[in-house]
Scaffold this active site. Structure first.
Site, short mmCIF file in Angstrom:
data_model
loop_
_atom_site.label_atom_id
_atom_site.label_comp_id
_atom_site.label_asym_id
_atom_site.label_seq_id
_atom_site.Cartn_x
_atom_site.Cartn_y
_atom_site.Cartn_z
N GLY A 51 0.84 -1.19 0.00
CA GLY A 51 0.00 0.00 0.00
C GLY A 51 0.87 1.23 0.00
O GLY A 51 2.07 1.16 0.31
N GLN A 56 3.15 9.88 1.54
CA GLN A 56 4.43 9.17 1.39
C GLN A 56 5.15 9.52 0.09
O GLN A 56 6.32 9.18 -0.07
CB GLN A 56 4.22 7.65 1.43
CG GLN A 56 3.78 7.15 2.79
CD GLN A 56 3.71 5.64 2.75
OE1 GLN A 56 2.71 5.08 2.35
NE2 GLN A 56 4.79 4.99 3.15
N CYS A 104 7.03 -0.43 6.36
CA CYS A 104 6.52 0.76 5.72
C CYS A 104 7.58 1.29 4.78
O CYS A 104 8.76 1.30 5.12
CB CYS A 104 6.22 1.80 6.82
SG CYS A 104 5.55 3.34 6.19
N LEU A 105 7.16 1.75 3.59
CA LEU A 105 8.15 2.27 2.64
C LEU A 105 8.82 3.54 3.18
O LEU A 105 9.92 3.88 2.73
CB LEU A 105 7.48 2.56 1.29
CG LEU A 105 6.92 1.33 0.57
CD1 LEU A 105 6.25 1.75 -0.73
CD2 LEU A 105 7.99 0.29 0.32
N HIS A 146 -3.20 0.71 8.38
CA HIS A 146 -1.85 1.26 8.25
C HIS A 146 -1.85 2.46 7.28
O HIS A 146 -1.30 3.52 7.60
CB HIS A 146 -0.90 0.15 7.76
CG HIS A 146 0.50 0.59 7.52
ND1 HIS A 146 1.58 0.07 8.20
CD2 HIS A 146 1.03 1.50 6.64
CE1 HIS A 146 2.70 0.66 7.76
NE2 HIS A 146 2.39 1.53 6.82
N GLU A 147 -2.47 2.27 6.12
CA GLU A 147 -2.40 3.33 5.09
C GLU A 147 -3.22 4.57 5.49
O GLU A 147 -2.79 5.70 5.26
CB GLU A 147 -2.88 2.81 3.73
CG GLU A 147 -2.03 1.69 3.15
CD GLU A 147 -0.54 1.99 3.12
OE1 GLU A 147 -0.16 3.16 3.00
OE2 GLU A 147 0.24 1.03 3.23
N HIS A 150 -1.58 6.97 7.71
CA HIS A 150 -0.68 7.94 7.05
C HIS A 150 -1.42 9.24 6.72
O HIS A 150 -0.81 10.31 6.72
CB HIS A 150 -0.12 7.36 5.76
CG HIS A 150 1.05 6.44 5.94
ND1 HIS A 150 2.23 6.82 6.56
CD2 HIS A 150 1.25 5.15 5.57
CE1 HIS A 150 3.08 5.81 6.55
NE2 HIS A 150 2.51 4.78 5.96
NI NI Z 1 3.42 2.93 5.56
#
Ligand code: NI
Length: 183
Positions: A51, A56, A104-105, A146-147, A150
């Site tokens: 995701g 991000q 997480c990226l 999670h997403e 953000h």
């Molecule tokens: Ni993340």
């Protein structure tokens, strides 16, 4: 098509509450917002994420994309078709929770054990501006939580109850992966 630069922890954009998307901007199929969503999908795929949220990639907007099929970071989970969610909101968090190792990226080298509700209700719009309402369970529910965090300036570290269960990816594989089948 473009792969965008991923904002890493410490970049203030990750700590802002993202702005609502004006749904009228979705109607132009050749428009800037539609090509941005394509770029988000390209970036998620290129970086190997399940995701990605717009903050991000340095845009403080309420957009997330998801896709999962046999990602080596999350083996064995059920698949999620490529999805873009506009102005997504979660509610009715189940009291039953499960723990899972997230990454997480924006914190690419880390894994941490996070407890999340097993199921949630999603209200959002798709990229054509159609309303979506669904109950989501299991891995998809975790990815959504999670997403969408953000979009509210939160990262998975903020959700951890015990920071002794934070690890670098390499140490996670060496010390935790075989012991803990939760993943
Ligand atoms: Ni993340």
């Amino acid at each position: 098509m473009a792969v965008l630069k991923v904002a890493k922890l410490g970049n203030p954009v990750l700590r802002q509450v993202a702005k609502q998307v004006d749904l009228k901007e979705l109607s132009d199929q050749q428009g800037e917002l539609q090509s941005f969503i394509d770029d988000m999908i390209d970036t998620m795929r290129e970086e190997g994420g399940v995701g990605l949220a717009a903050p991000q990639v340095n845009r403080s907007l309420q957009i997330v994309v998801l896709e999962y099929e046999n990602n080596e970071r999350y083996p064995g989970e059920s698949s999620i078709p490529v999805t873009a969610l506009i102005n997504p909101v979660l509610s009715d968090y189940s009291e039953e929770k499960d723990s899972g190792w997230e990454s997480c990226l924006s914190l690419i080298d880390f894994r941490g054990l996070v407890r999340r509700s097993r199921s949630v209700t999603l209200n959002a719009y798709d990229r054509e501006g159609n309303k979506i309402e669904k109950r989501s369970t299991g891995f998809e529910a975790v990815v959504l939580q999670h997403e969408i965090d953000h979009l509210n300036g939160k990262v998975f570290l903020d959700r951890m109850e015990d920071l002794t269960q934070l690890a670098y990816q390499e140490e996670f594989e060496e010390f935790w992966l075989k012991k803990d089948p939760v993943l």
